[in-house]
Design an enzyme around this catalytic site. Structure first.
Site, PDB file in Angstrom:
ATOM      1  N   ALA A 179      -9.535  -4.633   6.577  1.00 11.58           N
ATOM      2  CA  ALA A 179      -9.010  -5.871   5.720  1.00 11.58           C
ATOM      3  C   ALA A 179      -9.082  -5.666   4.267  1.00 11.58           C
ATOM      4  CB  ALA A 179      -9.810  -6.846   5.994  1.00 11.58           C
ATOM      5  N   ALA A 180      -9.098  -4.174   3.681  1.00  8.62           N
ATOM      6  CA  ALA A 180      -9.228  -3.906   2.537  1.00  8.62           C
ATOM      7  C   ALA A 180      -8.168  -4.495   1.538  1.00  8.62           C
ATOM      8  CB  ALA A 180      -9.337  -2.506   2.364  1.00  8.62           C
ATOM      9  N   GLY A 181      -6.766  -4.227   2.318  1.00  9.87           N
ATOM     10  CA  GLY A 181      -5.595  -4.765   1.314  1.00  9.87           C
ATOM     11  C   GLY A 181      -5.444  -6.257   1.402  1.00  9.87           C
ATOM     12  N   ASP A 182      -6.103  -6.823   2.260  1.00  8.18           N
ATOM     13  CA  ASP A 182      -5.925  -8.382   2.542  1.00  8.18           C
ATOM     14  C   ASP A 182      -6.984  -8.889   1.367  1.00  8.18           C
ATOM     15  OD1 ASP A 182      -4.092  -8.250   4.491  1.00  8.18           O
ATOM     16  OD2 ASP A 182      -5.564  -8.329   6.073  1.00  8.18           O
ATOM     17  N   THR A 201      -1.233  -0.234  -4.048  1.00  4.01           N
ATOM     18  CA  THR A 201      -2.842   0.049  -3.770  1.00  4.01           C
ATOM     19  C   THR A 201      -2.776   1.451  -3.226  1.00  4.01           C
ATOM     20  OG1 THR A 201      -2.592  -1.004  -1.796  1.00  4.01           O
ATOM     21  CG2 THR A 201      -3.334  -2.239  -3.608  1.00  4.01           C
ATOM     22  N   ASN A 244       0.784  -1.032  -0.145  1.00  7.39           N
ATOM     23  CA  ASN A 244       0.011  -0.234  -0.018  1.00  7.39           C
ATOM     24  C   ASN A 244       0.867   1.191   0.063  1.00  7.39           C
ATOM     25  OD1 ASN A 244       0.885   0.387   2.608  1.00  7.39           O
ATOM     26  ND2 ASN A 244      -1.105  -0.458   3.349  1.00  7.39           N
TER      27      ASN A 244
END
Length: 302
Positions: A252-255, A222, A186
């Site tokens: 948990a958006a990146g995951d 990201t 990110n």
């Protein structure tokens, strides 16, 4: 089409989440807010995301001999994740994360790694045949670095695509870089790895250049509400978010993005289409509080 195998190697935690109007400053106690407790950890989140979105997933992790670990394994099994390679540590508790989320969906997280920090090279060696038979190996940095490096080397030598989400951000060694097919940081992680402060498309491109020079073939940074930027074969592509949503919790958006991207790649989607698919999945995840509970299913993504 052959069903491709995705292996997620990473952390398993229990997330204890408190939602407040704002994040406390050092020494301050804030009263009020909602509380929830769910299985989490970056490895677990990515494994669940990949499974819910249609992937054939095996999760390699380590838990303690306690109720948190046992409940987590039961959940993974309900999520159709292969748990045959979940190891147990008799001497350390399962990992725990304390998460505070404010009214602007920003969060602060403290993690007690517990059994995650004892997931070892020896454990990876026990999984050698599994890793060598996979199509994709997805990893993060909530487990020991030597474990990540060992798995990456085994996978890369076997022709397995190694995808790394460098979170929490850490130094990227030459030994690791040469065994990575794709890196997905990110903005904060990209800044720490590259030394470039990432705030927009242009600064993301500069950071991607430096990361690329470290030996990573494909870099995807990201950028939160902006979307993601891809650098591949010396070319940049900006992939903006298609549908704006009101962010409630970005935990948990990146995951979710990483798990979704692995599924799309396993289904042989072109990379730009795969990133758009991952953007949509991550966008849906920020509309709910919590980590695992916020991860969408395949039917949720149009």
């Amino acid at each position: 089409m052959k069903v491709k195998k995705i292996i997620v190697l990473g952390s398993c935690n229990t997330d204890m989440v408190i939602r407040t109007d704002r994040l406390p400053v050092p020494g301050e106690t804030i009263i009020g807010g909602e509380f929830m407790m769910t299985p989490g950890g970056k490895g677990a989140n990515q494994a669940v995301a990949a499974s819910r979105l249609g992937g054939n997933v095996t999760f390699i992790t380590k838990i303690g001999n306690d109720i948190f670990g046992k409940q987590a394994v039961e959940l993974y099994e309900r999520e159709n994740i292969n748990t045959d390679f979940v190891f147990s540590d008799p001497n350390n508790p399962s990992g725990v994360a304390l998460i505070t989320v404010d009214g602007n969906a920003e969060n602060c997280i403290a993690v007690a790694s517990g059994a995650n920090k004892t997931l070892s090279k020896e454990d990876v060696e026990k999984c050698r045949e599994l890793i060598e038979s996979a199509d994709i190996l997805l990893m993060q940095f909530e487990i020991p670095m030597e474990t990540v490096e060992s798995a990456a080397e085994i996978a890369n030598k076997a022709g397995v695509k190694v995808i790394l989400n460098p979170a929490p951000a850490s130094y990227l060694s030459e030994n690791l870089s040469k065994n990575i097919h794709m890196l997905i940081p990110n903005m904060t992680e990209a800044e720490i790895i590259s030394g470039i402060k990432v705030t927009d498309w242009d600064s993301a491109k500069k950071a991607a250049d430096i990361i690329n020079e470290k030996g990573v073939d494909i870099v995807i940074i990201t950028l939160g509400a902006l979307g993601a930027i891809l650098k591949e074969n010396g070319m940049y592509r900006e992939i903006p978010i298609e549908t704006k949503v009101k962010a409630i919790d970005t935990t948990a958006a990146g995951d979710t993005f990483c798990g979704a991207l692995c599924v799309a790649i396993s289904e042989e989607m072109p990379l730009l289409e795969a990133i758009r698919f991952a953007n949509r999945a991550a966008g849906l995840s920020v509309a709910k509080v919590g980590s695992l509970v916020s991860i969408p299913h395949r039917k949720d993504i149009l």
